[in-house]
Design a protein around this motif. Structure first.
Motif, PDB file in Angstrom:
ATOM      1  N   ARG A 182       2.357   1.713  -3.474  1.00  0.00           N
ATOM      2  CA  ARG A 182       1.362   2.192  -4.436  1.00  0.00           C
ATOM      3  C   ARG A 182       1.029   3.666  -4.218  1.00  0.00           C
ATOM      4  O   ARG A 182       0.766   4.414  -5.177  1.00  0.00           O
ATOM      5  CB  ARG A 182       0.089   1.345  -4.330  1.00  0.00           C
ATOM      6  CG  ARG A 182       0.245  -0.054  -4.900  1.00  0.00           C
ATOM      7  CD  ARG A 182      -1.016  -0.867  -4.722  1.00  0.00           C
ATOM      8  NE  ARG A 182      -0.884  -2.183  -5.355  1.00  0.00           N
ATOM      9  CZ  ARG A 182      -1.776  -3.152  -5.235  1.00  0.00           C
ATOM     10  NH1 ARG A 182      -2.881  -2.959  -4.526  1.00  0.00           N
ATOM     11  NH2 ARG A 182      -1.577  -4.314  -5.840  1.00  0.00           N
ATOM     12  N   ASN A 183       1.043   4.096  -2.977  1.00  0.00           N
ATOM     13  CA  ASN A 183       0.779   5.499  -2.677  1.00  0.00           C
ATOM     14  C   ASN A 183       2.007   6.367  -2.888  1.00  0.00           C
ATOM     15  O   ASN A 183       1.914   7.607  -2.804  1.00  0.00           O
ATOM     16  CB  ASN A 183       0.287   5.652  -1.237  1.00  0.00           C
ATOM     17  CG  ASN A 183      -1.085   5.032  -1.025  1.00  0.00           C
ATOM     18  OD1 ASN A 183      -1.880   4.922  -1.955  1.00  0.00           O
ATOM     19  ND2 ASN A 183      -1.355   4.611   0.206  1.00  0.00           N
ATOM     20  N   ASP A 184       3.142   5.693  -3.142  1.00  0.00           N
ATOM     21  CA  ASP A 184       4.423   6.377  -3.365  1.00  0.00           C
ATOM     22  C   ASP A 184       4.748   7.337  -2.228  1.00  0.00           C
ATOM     23  O   ASP A 184       5.158   8.492  -2.429  1.00  0.00           O
ATOM     24  CB  ASP A 184       4.408   7.135  -4.698  1.00  0.00           C
ATOM     25  CG  ASP A 184       5.833   7.495  -5.154  1.00  0.00           C
ATOM     26  OD1 ASP A 184       6.797   6.949  -4.579  1.00  0.00           O
ATOM     27  OD2 ASP A 184       5.959   8.340  -6.065  1.00  0.00           O
ATOM     28  N   VAL A 185       4.549   6.843  -1.015  1.00  0.00           N
ATOM     29  CA  VAL A 185       4.876   7.611   0.182  1.00  0.00           C
ATOM     30  C   VAL A 185       5.980   6.859   0.928  1.00  0.00           C
ATOM     31  O   VAL A 185       5.732   5.808   1.525  1.00  0.00           O
ATOM     32  CB  VAL A 185       3.637   7.787   1.090  1.00  0.00           C
ATOM     33  CG1 VAL A 185       4.017   8.534   2.364  1.00  0.00           C
ATOM     34  CG2 VAL A 185       2.538   8.511   0.347  1.00  0.00           C
TER      35      VAL A 185
ATOM     36  N   GLU B 136       0.827  -1.200   0.000  1.00  0.00           N
ATOM     37  CA  GLU B 136       0.000   0.000   0.000  1.00  0.00           C
ATOM     38  C   GLU B 136       0.866   1.257   0.000  1.00  0.00           C
ATOM     39  O   GLU B 136       0.584   2.225  -0.725  1.00  0.00           O
ATOM     40  CB  GLU B 136      -0.920  -0.014   1.221  1.00  0.00           C
ATOM     41  CG  GLU B 136      -1.875   1.157   1.302  1.00  0.00           C
ATOM     42  CD  GLU B 136      -2.765   1.099   2.534  1.00  0.00           C
ATOM     43  OE1 GLU B 136      -3.911   1.558   2.462  1.00  0.00           O
ATOM     44  OE2 GLU B 136      -2.307   0.566   3.570  1.00  0.00           O
TER      45      GLU B 136
END
Length: 236
Positions: free
Chosen positions: A88-91, A85
């Protein structure tokens, strides 16, 4: 003594006495056979009780292990999901304890449930039919099939861990202060870690599938214990 009496009566042609002697012999043989059969039946019942007690001991340990470890397996899959997750959120997450849990879960491989030495012995010797309870045989066979399926997934998971790209993106070290003699994530390369998402998807799928089998194995182990407990209770 009966034979001598029978011989004498035959010589004397005392057929009524012969009939009585013959009847005594037949009844004596019949009673002897019945007593032998009864003794063998009692001995077999005792052997069956010992067998059930051995199986109960095996699956008591199996269920205890499963109840203790299954929540950890579920938690590991959740950690892997959280890592996917974040990617995918590129955090990029900080390297705190939560992130370390996510990273370590991506290479964590748990052992399968234990086998039952008693069941394995029965199968190897072709004596599973000694278990007269059809429901118990079915439950034992179901557990064996579930464990075999999990072992296949375990081997796949080990191969993914040993040939996967995670260790090129994460630096691990041993002897963690948090957990003891296990791997701990020391650092990670975020761009490389993001590229491992397809691999992590496979890891998560395998973890979820294994957890499904573990849940069924635990249910089978509990069912086996319940059946054996009822059988021993009725035999006591």
């Amino acid at each position: 003594m009966i034979l001598r009496s029978l011989t004498k009566h035959v010589k004397d042609q005392n057929w009524f006495a012969v009939l009585i002697d013959f009847t005594i012999v037949v009844i004596g043989v019949f009673i002897g056979i019945q007593v032998a059969n009864w003794n063998e039946l009692r001995a077999q019942e005792q052997r069956d009780i010992v067998l059930l007690e051995r199986l109960f001991g095996d699956f008591e340990q199996i269920a205890e292990w499963g109840e203790r470890r299954y929540p950890l397996h579920v938690e590991t899959a959740e950690h892997t999901r959280r890592l996917i997750e974040a990617i995918r959120n590129d955090v990029e997450p900080p390297l705190d304890n939560s992130t370390r849990d996510w990273l370590e879960a991506s290479v964590e491989v748990y052992a399968s449930f234990e086998s039952s030495p008693t069941y394995d012995e029965l199968v190897a010797t072709g004596t599973l039919s000694r278990i007269r309870h059809a429901g118990l045989r079915q439950a034992l066979n179901a557990y064996a099939r579930e464990r075999e399926a999990d072992m296949v997934l375990l081997n796949q998971q080990l191969q993914m861990r040993d040939t996967g790209p995670i260790e090129s993106a994460v630096r691990f070290r041993a002897n963690s202060e948090r957990y003891g003699d296990v791997l701990i994530a020391d650092s990670f390369d975020w761009p490389r870690l993001k590229s491992t998402e397809p691999h992590l998807q496979k890891v998560l799928r395998t973890q979820v599938l294994r957890n499904r089998w573990h849940r069924q194995e635990l249910a089978s182990a509990r069912e086996i214990l319940s059946i054996i407990n009822d059988s021993l209770g009725s035999d006591q």
